[in-house]
Design an enzyme around this catalytic site. Structure first.
Site, PDB file in Angstrom:
ATOM      1  N   GLN A 208      -5.086  -1.784   9.239  1.00  0.00           N
ATOM      2  CA  GLN A 208      -4.964  -3.088   8.598  1.00  0.00           C
ATOM      3  C   GLN A 208      -5.598  -4.173   9.476  1.00  0.00           C
ATOM      4  O   GLN A 208      -5.323  -4.255  10.669  1.00  0.00           O
ATOM      5  CB  GLN A 208      -3.481  -3.398   8.329  1.00  0.00           C
ATOM      6  CG  GLN A 208      -3.237  -4.624   7.491  1.00  0.00           C
ATOM      7  CD  GLN A 208      -3.784  -4.500   6.067  1.00  0.00           C
ATOM      8  OE1 GLN A 208      -3.840  -3.417   5.506  1.00  0.00           O
ATOM      9  NE2 GLN A 208      -4.205  -5.613   5.501  1.00  0.00           N
TER      10      GLN A 208
ATOM     11  N   ASP B 141     -11.590   2.600   3.813  1.00  0.00           N
ATOM     12  CA  ASP B 141     -11.943   1.178   3.754  1.00  0.00           C
ATOM     13  C   ASP B 141     -13.456   0.989   3.588  1.00  0.00           C
ATOM     14  O   ASP B 141     -13.908  -0.101   3.254  1.00  0.00           O
ATOM     15  CB  ASP B 141     -11.517   0.488   5.063  1.00  0.00           C
ATOM     16  CG  ASP B 141     -10.287  -0.386   4.893  1.00  0.00           C
ATOM     17  OD1 ASP B 141     -10.027  -0.832   3.759  1.00  0.00           O
ATOM     18  OD2 ASP B 141      -9.594  -0.616   5.893  1.00  0.00           O
TER      19      ASP B 141
ATOM     20  N   LYS C  26       0.844  -1.204   0.000  1.00  0.00           N
ATOM     21  CA  LYS C  26       0.000   0.000   0.000  1.00  0.00           C
ATOM     22  C   LYS C  26       0.876   1.250   0.000  1.00  0.00           C
ATOM     23  O   LYS C  26       0.583   2.225  -0.693  1.00  0.00           O
ATOM     24  CB  LYS C  26      -0.940  -0.008   1.215  1.00  0.00           C
ATOM     25  CG  LYS C  26      -2.080  -1.001   1.043  1.00  0.00           C
ATOM     26  CD  LYS C  26      -2.943  -1.150   2.279  1.00  0.00           C
ATOM     27  CE  LYS C  26      -3.956  -2.278   2.054  1.00  0.00           C
ATOM     28  NZ  LYS C  26      -4.880  -2.506   3.138  1.00  0.00           N
TER      29      LYS C  26
HETATM   30  N1  LIG Z   1      -8.169  -2.697   6.534  1.00  0.00           N
HETATM   31  C1  LIG Z   1      -8.188  -3.703   5.646  1.00  0.00           C
HETATM   32  N2  LIG Z   1      -7.663  -4.886   5.979  1.00  0.00           N
HETATM   33  C2  LIG Z   1      -7.712  -5.897   5.063  1.00  0.00           C
HETATM   34  C3  LIG Z   1      -8.236  -5.695   3.771  1.00  0.00           C
HETATM   35  C4  LIG Z   1      -8.781  -4.431   3.454  1.00  0.00           C
HETATM   36  O1  LIG Z   1      -9.317  -4.186   2.331  1.00  0.00           O
HETATM   37  N3  LIG Z   1      -8.730  -3.462   4.419  1.00  0.00           N
HETATM   38  N4  LIG Z   1      -8.161  -6.706   2.815  1.00  0.00           N
HETATM   39  C5  LIG Z   1      -7.312  -7.853   3.049  1.00  0.00           C
HETATM   40  C6  LIG Z   1      -5.871  -7.688   2.727  1.00  0.00           C
HETATM   41  N5  LIG Z   1      -5.552  -6.811   1.588  1.00  0.00           N
HETATM   42  C7  LIG Z   1      -5.535  -5.486   1.791  1.00  0.00           C
HETATM   43  O2  LIG Z   1      -5.473  -4.992   2.876  1.00  0.00           O
HETATM   44  C8  LIG Z   1      -5.096  -7.339   0.362  1.00  0.00           C
HETATM   45  C9  LIG Z   1      -5.184  -8.678   0.087  1.00  0.00           C
HETATM   46  C10 LIG Z   1      -4.650  -9.192  -1.102  1.00  0.00           C
HETATM   47  C11 LIG Z   1      -4.040  -8.365  -2.023  1.00  0.00           C
HETATM   48  C12 LIG Z   1      -3.402  -8.891  -3.247  1.00  0.00           C
HETATM   49  O3  LIG Z   1      -2.979  -8.130  -4.087  1.00  0.00           O
HETATM   50  N6  LIG Z   1      -3.281 -10.205  -3.372  1.00  0.00           N
HETATM   51  C13 LIG Z   1      -2.529 -10.823  -4.446  1.00  0.00           C
HETATM   52  C14 LIG Z   1      -1.696 -11.947  -3.854  1.00  0.00           C
HETATM   53  C15 LIG Z   1      -0.749 -11.458  -2.803  1.00  0.00           C
HETATM   54  C16 LIG Z   1       0.005 -12.560  -2.108  1.00  0.00           C
HETATM   55  O4  LIG Z   1       0.812 -13.209  -2.749  1.00  0.00           O
HETATM   56  O5  LIG Z   1      -0.237 -12.744  -0.910  1.00  0.00           O
HETATM   57  C17 LIG Z   1      -3.477 -11.382  -5.472  1.00  0.00           C
HETATM   58  O6  LIG Z   1      -4.586 -11.799  -5.121  1.00  0.00           O
HETATM   59  O7  LIG Z   1      -3.072 -11.416  -6.641  1.00  0.00           O
HETATM   60  C18 LIG Z   1      -3.991  -7.018  -1.757  1.00  0.00           C
HETATM   61  C19 LIG Z   1      -4.508  -6.516  -0.582  1.00  0.00           C
HETATM   62  C20 LIG Z   1      -7.384  -8.229   4.524  1.00  0.00           C
HETATM   63  N7  LIG Z   1      -7.189  -7.104   5.373  1.00  0.00           N
END
Ligand SMILES: Nc1nc2c(c(=O)[nH]1)N[C@@H](CN(C=O)c1ccc(C(=O)N[C@@H](CCC(=O)O)C(=O)O)cc1)CN2
Length: 309
Positions: free
Chosen positions: A107, A130, A63
């Protein structure tokens, strides 16, 4: 990071490239940031991480990188896992009052002992990028302007890009979380879909999914949604990010899979998001979009029309 799931030779579905889609969105956002800066506003995003969960650390780092790449100001706050609720609430109060901060994100998940609902409730709703604050949830549900939860917003953008007008389509959302399932259903309803929220206690879940033109799987169970649950030609959005053991990659190694059994679903669906490389990248892009929206509104500027939902 894992490579996108490979596509079997007999596949029929279009693979929705979330990485490319998110890159396009982020480029547009960077343009909006430049325009805001020309008006004296530099969008600022504060990200709060409590503890040392390895996945959360990666997401927070990503981020920060994305924020800087878009030309925004990033503020990272790290608290130890044993930080008290009071310490966290004090930090949020400071960020609420800071005019350089337009977006605040804590987070999740938080370490045990901290009350996520109380923490989210303390964030100023206009800075709640969020979209988790009850005021934003209520505003979305009643059709008012709202900050919308990033993952469902990203899913909706991809669906509109794939399908255009969603009016009248049957949509099934599998999963009823506050963060994804419920806001996703609200967004689809706002697009005039006929929406069913299904969950672990839904009777004949396979049959319910089979009716759908759109299936959004956000249930948190690895590869639960099978290919024979999918209506031929349907659009499948896989929100799941599950780490499963991958002994073939070495001892203790894991790999990512979604909530959809990709290899069977790709043979039936019209379009499908892979995991990784589907919905995930859109989550961070939409966070940036929400920060631009918040910075605009807080400065009495109309948010860019292409970002407003
Ligand atoms: N306050 C928040 N916490 C969490 C959120 C959120 O939206 N707000 N969502 C998830 C975690 N998350 C962002 O925070 C998030 C999850 C996954 C990805 C992402 O790009 N994933 C990749 C793979 C990454 C990897 O290898 O682990 C993909 O799917 O291609 C971005 C952001 C929980 N917490």
């Amino acid at each position: 990071m894992d490579q996108p799931t490979s596509v079997p030779a007999s596949s029929t579905a279009r693979i929705i490239d979330g990485k490319a889609f998110a890159a396009g969105l982020r480029a547009r956002i960077a343009g909006h940031v430049t325009a805001l800066k020309a008006q004296g506003v530099t969008p600022g995003l504060a990200v709060v991480l409590v503890g040392e969960d390895p996945a959360s650390e990666v997401y927070v780092r990503n981020k920060g990188i994305a924020t800087a790449e878009a030309g925004m100001q990033g503020f990272e706050h790290k608290l130890p896992a044993d930080a008290s609720q009071e310490t966290l609430l004090e930090l949020i109060a400071r960020l609420n009052a800071d005019p350089a901060v337009h977006g605040i994100l804590v987070q999740l998940p938080l370490p045990g002992g901290l009350d996520a609902d109380k923490v989210i409730d303390a964030i100023a709703p206009e800075k709640d990028v969020d979209g988790f604050h009850v005021q934003n949830v209520g505003r979305l549900a009643t059709g008012m302007d709202a900050m919308v939860s990033c993952t469902p917003l990203g899913c909706l953008m991809m669906l509109r890009d794939q399908l255009g007008d969603l009016s009248g389509l049957e949509a099934v959302v599998v999963g009823r979380s506050n963060i994804v399932g419920k806001p996703m259903a609200q967004l689809l309803l706002r697009e005039n879909c006929t929406v069913t929220i299904a969950h672990s206690r839904t009777r004949d879940l396979a049959g319910v999914c089979r009716r759908a033109d759109i299936v959004v799987a956000a249930v948190g169970r690895p590869r639960m949604v099978q290919g024979d649950w999918i209506k031929p030609g349907a659009t499948v959005i896989d929100v799941g990010i599950n780490r499963i053991p991958a002994p073939e990659r070495g001892e203790g190694r894991v790999r990512l899979v979604g909530d959809v059994d990709f290899d069977s679903a790709v043979q039936v669906a019209g379009a499908i998001t892979p995991v990784p490389g589907g919905v995930g990248p859109m989550t961070i892009a939409c966070l940036l979009a929400n920060t631009v929206i918040a910075a605009s509104r807080l400065n009495g500027i109309a948010p860019p029309a292409d970002l407003a939902y």
